[in-house]
Design a protein around this motif. Structure first.
Motif: not given
Length: 282
Positions: A7-12, A32-33, A41-44, A81-85
């Motif tokens: 996973i990168g900031g632009t693409n995964m 996605p931010q 999207q990851f799980s799908q 937006g992913w911090d702490g999630k």
């Protein structure tokens, strides 16, 4: 069935791994931010790659510092937006209880290079990436070296005078982002050989510190500032290091990455192999 991710900031990117020996072609997705949308999207994508087979383990790298339990991002500069999630919890639930493993992306690339790439056969490997930023990791006997908060060699101070930038960190002095701030233009537009030699010298200072702290057999360098032209010359870095190093009789081997853009996938595969051998996954 296992799933690898990078996973990168632009693409995964995600890829299927059936036998813990070879992985399939990667699927690319815009990152996605929004955390919930990203997990959807990851799980799908992972379920589509599994094609109905049970997923036993998922492993990969993420761009940022992890919390101590390594189940969520503590801080990611490009994915705030992913911090702490609850990354691990959400994906495990979505993927039928699969074991979810996450590490810093630089650590995973370093592991891949140590197990399958330029560091294969070496016991103590240091991987350093010099790109938009600077990161690094230490791999010992085929495993990521444990650290309380992580390993951030790019944040070491190499110029306490802050002559070029404040603070005078390795990242601020030699990364693509740092070079653009200091010289006012992207690194690829710089043609002055003296500038590139100066960057090689600053990088040598940082590598010297990593050598005396980590004592590696080999240092593997990657990232666009090292692998693209114009770029920092490996020979120039080696030359400056020879002048700087006084305490050890010889330098560790200095080389470029051997796995290209696939280092993270190879590292994740090695990671899952170790987890299976330890009985942590089926």
């Amino acid at each position: 069935m296992y799933i690898l991710y990078d996973i990168g900031g632009t693409n995964m990117r995600l890829a299927a791994l059936k036998d813990l020996q070879t992985f399939g072609e990667a699927v690319h997705i815009k990152t996605p931010q929004n955390f919930d949308e990203a997990m959807k999207q990851f799980s799908q994508t992972a379920l589509k790659l599994a094609d109905g087979e049970k997923i036993f383990g998922v492993a990969g790298g993420v761009p940022g510092a992890l919390n101590h339990d390594k189940n969520s991002l503590y801080h990611s500069p490009n994915l705030t937006g992913w911090d702490g999630k609850p990354f691990q919890k959400v994906l495990s639930h979505a993927l039928g209880g699969a074991k979810i493993f996450m590490e810093n992306d630089t650590d995973m690339i370093g592991l891949g290079e140590a197990a399958f790439g330029a560091g294969k056969g070496r016991n103590i490997v240091v991987y350093m990436t010099v790109s938009t930023g600077v990161g690094g990791s230490r791999i010992v006997n085929g495993k990521i070296d444990p650290a309380f908060w992580g390993q951030e060699p790019g944040q070491q101070i190499i110029d306490p005078s802050d002559r070029l930038y404040d603070p005078g960190t390795l990242e601020n002095y030699v990364s693509g982002g740092g070079v653009e701030r200091i010289y006012g233009k992207p690194a690829y537009e710089i043609t002055d050989a003296a500038v590139w030699d100066e960057l090689a010298k600053w990088l040598a200072y940082g590598l010297h510190n990593s050598i005396v702290h980590w004592s590696p057999e080999i240092i593997i360098l990657g990232g666009s500032m090292m692998t693209k032209q114009p770029g920092i010359s490996l020979d120039a870095v080696r030359g400056h290091l020879r002048k700087i190093m006084k305490i050890f009789p010889e330098l560790p081997e200095l080389t470029l990455v051997g796995l290209g853009d696939e280092g993270g996938f190879y590292g994740s595969m090695q990671y899952l192999q170790v987890k299976r051998d330890a009985g942590e996954i089926a």
